[in-house]
Write a protein that holds these residues in place. Structure first.
Motif, short mmCIF file in Angstrom:
data_model
loop_
_atom_site.label_atom_id
_atom_site.label_comp_id
_atom_site.label_asym_id
_atom_site.label_seq_id
_atom_site.Cartn_x
_atom_site.Cartn_y
_atom_site.Cartn_z
N ASN A 296 3.10 -19.08 -47.35
CA ASN A 296 3.33 -19.38 -45.94
C ASN A 296 2.10 -19.18 -45.05
OD1 ASN A 296 5.04 -20.34 -43.93
ND2 ASN A 296 5.61 -18.30 -43.25
N GLY A 297 1.03 -19.83 -45.39
CA GLY A 297 -0.18 -19.84 -44.54
C GLY A 297 -1.24 -18.83 -44.95
N ARG A 298 -0.88 -17.90 -45.83
CA ARG A 298 -1.82 -16.83 -46.14
C ARG A 298 -3.01 -17.32 -46.96
NH1 ARG A 298 3.22 -15.05 -45.36
NH2 ARG A 298 3.65 -12.90 -44.76
N THR B 267 7.91 -13.71 -34.91
CA THR B 267 8.16 -12.48 -35.65
C THR B 267 7.20 -11.36 -35.28
OG1 THR B 267 8.89 -13.80 -37.52
CG2 THR B 267 8.38 -11.50 -37.99
N TYR B 268 5.92 -11.68 -35.27
CA TYR B 268 4.91 -10.64 -35.13
C TYR B 268 4.35 -10.61 -33.71
CZ TYR B 268 5.01 -11.26 -40.21
OH TYR B 268 5.41 -11.37 -41.51
N GLY B 269 4.02 -9.39 -33.24
CA GLY B 269 3.44 -9.28 -31.90
C GLY B 269 2.34 -8.24 -31.86
N GLY B 270 1.70 -8.13 -30.70
CA GLY B 270 0.60 -7.17 -30.54
C GLY B 270 -0.64 -7.67 -31.25
N PRO B 271 -1.66 -6.81 -31.35
CA PRO B 271 -2.93 -7.27 -31.93
C PRO B 271 -2.78 -7.90 -33.32
CG PRO B 271 -3.20 -5.12 -30.93
CD PRO B 271 -1.74 -5.42 -30.88
N MET B 272 -2.16 -7.15 -34.26
CA MET B 272 -2.00 -7.73 -35.60
C MET B 272 -1.06 -8.92 -35.56
SD MET B 272 1.15 -7.03 -37.16
CE MET B 272 2.29 -5.75 -37.58
N GLY B 273 -0.13 -8.88 -34.61
CA GLY B 273 0.87 -9.95 -34.52
C GLY B 273 0.31 -11.27 -34.04
N VAL B 274 -0.69 -11.19 -33.16
CA VAL B 274 -1.35 -12.42 -32.72
C VAL B 274 -1.96 -13.11 -33.94
CG1 VAL B 274 -3.34 -13.30 -31.42
CG2 VAL B 274 -1.81 -11.62 -30.37
N LEU B 275 -2.55 -12.29 -34.80
CA LEU B 275 -3.24 -12.85 -35.96
C LEU B 275 -2.26 -13.29 -37.04
CD1 LEU B 275 -6.30 -10.44 -35.95
CD2 LEU B 275 -6.08 -12.69 -34.94
N TRP B 276 -1.19 -12.50 -37.24
CA TRP B 276 -0.17 -12.94 -38.21
C TRP B 276 0.52 -14.21 -37.72
CZ3 TRP B 276 -0.29 -12.21 -43.00
CH2 TRP B 276 -0.76 -11.01 -43.56
N THR B 277 0.65 -14.33 -36.42
CA THR B 277 1.24 -15.56 -35.87
C THR B 277 0.31 -16.75 -36.16
OG1 THR B 277 2.38 -14.31 -34.16
CG2 THR B 277 2.12 -16.67 -33.77
N ALA B 278 -0.99 -16.53 -35.98
CA ALA B 278 -1.94 -17.60 -36.28
C ALA B 278 -1.85 -18.01 -37.75
CB ALA B 278 -3.36 -17.15 -35.94
N ILE B 279 -1.63 -17.03 -38.61
CA ILE B 279 -1.56 -17.31 -40.05
C ILE B 279 -0.26 -18.01 -40.42
CG2 ILE B 279 -1.39 -16.21 -42.35
CD1 ILE B 279 -3.29 -13.99 -41.22
N THR B 280 0.85 -17.51 -39.88
CA THR B 280 2.16 -18.00 -40.34
C THR B 280 2.78 -19.09 -39.47
OG1 THR B 280 3.32 -16.23 -39.17
CG2 THR B 280 2.70 -15.79 -41.44
N GLY C 75 0.67 -21.05 -37.19
CA GLY C 75 -0.36 -22.02 -36.81
C GLY C 75 -1.40 -21.43 -35.87
N LEU C 76 -2.61 -21.90 -36.04
CA LEU C 76 -3.74 -21.41 -35.24
C LEU C 76 -3.55 -21.63 -33.75
CD1 LEU C 76 -7.03 -22.41 -37.10
CD2 LEU C 76 -6.40 -20.16 -36.25
N GLU C 77 -2.93 -22.77 -33.41
CA GLU C 77 -2.78 -23.12 -32.00
C GLU C 77 -1.98 -22.05 -31.27
OE1 GLU C 77 -2.06 -25.15 -34.49
OE2 GLU C 77 -3.76 -26.53 -34.36
N LYS C 78 -0.87 -21.65 -31.90
CA LYS C 78 -0.01 -20.66 -31.26
C LYS C 78 -0.73 -19.31 -31.16
CE LYS C 78 4.75 -19.21 -31.07
NZ LYS C 78 6.09 -19.43 -31.59
N GLY C 79 -1.39 -18.92 -32.25
CA GLY C 79 -2.13 -17.66 -32.24
C GLY C 79 -3.24 -17.67 -31.21
N ALA C 80 -3.92 -18.79 -31.08
CA ALA C 80 -5.05 -18.88 -30.14
C ALA C 80 -4.57 -18.76 -28.69
CB ALA C 80 -5.79 -20.20 -30.35
N ALA C 81 -3.41 -19.34 -28.39
CA ALA C 81 -2.88 -19.23 -27.03
C ALA C 81 -2.51 -17.77 -26.73
CB ALA C 81 -1.64 -20.13 -26.87
N LEU C 82 -1.88 -17.10 -27.71
CA LEU C 82 -1.53 -15.68 -27.52
C LEU C 82 -2.77 -14.83 -27.33
CD1 LEU C 82 1.21 -15.34 -30.30
CD2 LEU C 82 1.61 -15.17 -27.84
#
Lengths: 318, 401
Positions: free
Chosen positions: B301-303, B342-355, B357-364
């Motif tokens: 799943n994106g990893r 699912t994921y939030g905060g610093p690690m969550g922004v990055l896990w969101t980008a991974i799982t 999509g980059l677009e969503k993580g980049a906006a966060l």
């Protein structure tokens, strides 16, 4: 759309006026009037980066953005209009964007205190308002505007190089880090940048009386530049008694400033959290960054916390 | 991409206006930070172990394809059934096939299961599904998402917890009861679910490739029930959880527990295959007191794509302790409302980008202060603020700025 408009407005204003928020021509050098500062051929350039000077102009913009925060449409419309208007008008003349008078006086006082401390420390430097009070581009870099930042930084670098300076003295953490790390990353240059904190000698510091203070470390000074110890040395030389807050040094807590333009209420919430912590430690808190100062000022309303800039305290004016 | 930032900002504003959440966060988060920091200051050995885990994870990620192959073989050798799922739909399909319909399913808190929407998917197939970690059960009852990697109900006041248990489960609780009294009620309620469950679904904190063994860490004891009582156990494991050996896996879970503020952990479960006995006629029989079947689903799943992204790849070292969330000033106001599904905060922004999509993580990422507290907190020295900054640049690049 609001954030796109805001980012574009800041980008366009920086590229057209040199500064990311609306401010009248010549505002950045008002502080030095009558001081007799000039080019002396020392090879050391005082570079204020204009952050202290910008704070009084950022404040009304943040107020406006906060008022528009609940409505994406009105905010996007207002910012879109501002972008269009900025091409033909001086936005700073708009009544809504009048500078905060108290902050104007404060920022002038801090910069003059810094100059006085450098003079008392025997540090000679050149000052050329058209270069010294340019904006570093710190906010553009923080927001990730790589292209705009690079274009702006190239212009600033050219101006700095034209002075022949081999060393730059800075007065705030954002400018210090941007010139050192930001310009290295964007332009591949290694500028010799030194914060005034490193250059002021303890013998130049004036006693602050029986002052009991707490210290709000700037994130950049504490975690990236390793200068939180120096702040305490200077306060110690002023005979100030320091009470450490629960989170300081490498664990210092952010003032919320970096998101003040994007989400003022978030910045305010963070500032409030930090201000409460500082207020529970002492009735006076020392900052060494204009962004921290202005955010904590907003966040400490009603808490009985007095904020002072380090330079005000150690120059003998606190 | 711009619309995603507007959406992220709206969620943050909602969090700021949620008085219950603000009260809970301002009460619990600073205390947690202080407790973990004090613990770590007095345990330099754990900090040293964390640095070793960084090296273990780096080595594992460099050998990821080899470790996946090895784990698939080793899992078979211990009579577990290995599966590989490339994305959300494949993972859901595998779980659905194993579980079927009309079953009772108990789940231990698994962020990977949450990321894959396993609970909702199984419910939609006509199964009765219960979260058994108390915090995650509260999240299920609320109909929201976990607000922290380890403490999913950190945003709830005691008042809110009592409301949910009374309103959604019909338990006789009220806000004047002590937490111990409420826990006893939940314990009694969940006992019946544990006993009757057909399938238990867990995550894993680490998967040892050499031994085909999963390792899980917890305090509540629910993971032991979920992985032991039902006849079928399904474990969902992100590929980044693979490490070479059991010893490496134990190091990972000890570090995770310590940086989550739960050291020593009450329970560490080491699971290598289904339960078995050889006591009758010296013939090994699978399915003794524990499960008869163990399915281990290794999830991408994106990893694997993130592994080839020079900047984002460092996030795959994450052990999901959630300490970066606890110390983050933005997260301290919003919990996982600043985050993806699912994921939030610093690690969550990055896990969101991974799982997601980059677009969503980049906006966060644009809502990050860049203050760097998360960098100081991370046990495996992920340069979180630098990676988030890189995402900000990608966001602005998409606008030509």
């Amino acid at each position: 759309m609001r954030y796109t408009e805001l980012a574009r407005l800041m980008s366009e204003l920086t590229l057209s006026t040199g500064y990311p928020v609306p401010a009248p021509r010549g505002f950045a050098s008002q502080w030095s009037r009558g001081l007799g500062l000039e080019r002396r051929g020392t090879g050391r350039l005082l570079f204020t980066g204009a952050l202290y000077q910008l704070v009084p102009y950022i404040e009304p913009l943040v107020d406006l953005l906060r008022a528009l925060e609940r409505s994406d449409e009105s905010a996007a419309l207002a910012l879109g209009l501002a972008r269009t208007a900025s091409k033909v008008l001086d936005l700073s003349a708009l009544p809504l964007l009048r500078p905060d008078r108290a902050l104007l006086g404060w920022s002038t006082g801090v910069l003059r205190s810094i100059v006085s401390l450098l003079a008392r420390s025997g540090v000679e430097f050149d000052y050329m308002p058209e270069v010294s009070d340019m904006y570093s581009g710190a906010l553009l870099r923080d927001m990730g505007m790589k292209r705009t930042f690079k274009a702006h930084a190239e212009r600033v670098l050219k101006a700095i190089e034209s002075t022949g300076a081999s060393e730059i003295i800075t007065v705030d953490p954002h400018t210090t880090e941007t010139l050192a790390a930001g310009y290295r990353e964007a332009l591949g240059v290694e500028l010799r940048v030194r914060s005034y904190l490193e250059l002021v000698s303890t013998s130049a510091v004036k006693g602050a009386g029986n002052l009991e203070v707490t210290v709000h470390d700037s994130c950049i000074y504490a975690r990236r530049l390793g200068l939180s110890g120096r702040v305490r040395e200077l306060l110690g030389a002023a005979k100030a008694s320091i009470r450490e807050p629960p989170r300081s040094g490498a664990w210092t807590y952010c003032c919320g400033g970096p998101v003040e333009a994007l989400l003022p209420s978030l910045a305010q919430g963070i500032a409030r959290t930090r201000a409460r912590e500082l207020a529970s430690t002492a009735s006076m808190a020392v900052t060494a960054c204009p962004i921290c100062y202005v955010n904590l000022r907003r966040g400490s309303e009603g808490l009985g916390l007095r904020l002072v800039d380090l330079a005000e305290v150690i120059a003998g004016g606190g | 991409m711009a619309g995603e930032l507007e959406e992220a900002a709206r969620e943050v504003i909602k969090a700021l206006q949620d008085n219950e959440m603000q009260e809970a966060l301002h009460t619990y988060v600073p205390e947690s930070e202080e407790r973990i920091r004090k613990f770590l200051e007095s345990h330099p050995d754990i900090v040293e172990l964390a640095r070793e885990v960084r090296r273990i994870k780096e080595e594992s990620l460099a050998r990821l394809d080899e470790l996946i192959d090895k784990a698939m073989r080793s899992l078979r050798s211990v009579n577990a059934i290995p599966h590989y799922a490339a994305d959300v739909s494949e993972a859901r399909e595998v779980v659905a096939k194993v579980v079927g319909t009309g079953r009772v399913v108990v789940m231990s808190k698994s962020m990977t299961a949450e990321e894959l929407g396993i609970r909702e998917h199984l419910e939609s197939l006509g199964n009765e599904v219960w979260e058994t970690d108390l915090g995650q059960l509260l999240v299920q009852l609320e109909g929201g998402k976990p607000m922290h990697a380890i403490a999913p109900a950190i945003h709830m006041t005691v008042r809110r917890v009592a409301e949910l248990l009374r309103g959604r489960l019909g338990l006789e609780v009220n806000e004047s009861m002590t937490p111990a009294e409420m826990v006893a009620k939940v314990r009694a309620f969940l006992r019946s679910k544990f006993i009757t469950a057909d399938v238990g679904i867990s995550g894993a904190n680490a998967l040892a490739a050499e031994e085909g063994t999963i390792v899980l860490v917890e305090n509540e004891g629910n993971i032991r029930m979920v992985t032991n009582l039902p006849r079928v156990h399904v474990a969902l494991v992100g590929v980044e959880k693979l490490v070479p050996t059991i010893l490496d896996a134990m190091k990972v879970v000890l570090v995770q527990a310590a940086f989550a503020g739960l050291y020593p952990p009450t329970y560490v479960s080491v699971i290598a295959g289904p339960s078995s006995t050889g006591d009758i006629g010296h013939k090994r029989v699978y399915g003794a007191h524990g499960p008869t079947e163990l399915h281990v689903i290794i999830v991408d799943n994106g990893r694997r794509k993130a592994r080839s992204d020079v900047v984002l790849s460092e996030q795959l070292r994450c052990v999901r302790c959630g300490f970066c969330q606890i110390v983050c000033p933005v997260w301290g106001q919003t919990a996982n409302r600043w985050g993806g599904n699912t994921y939030g905060g610093p690690m969550g922004v990055l896990w969101t980008a991974i799982t997601e999509g980059l677009e969503k993580g980049a906006a966060l990422a644009e809502l990050c202060l860049g203050c760097g507290r998360c960098d100081v907190a991370c046990p495996v020295e992920i340069p979180l603020s630098r990676i988030i900054h890189d995402l900000k640049e990608r966001y602005m690049e998409s606008m030509g700025l």
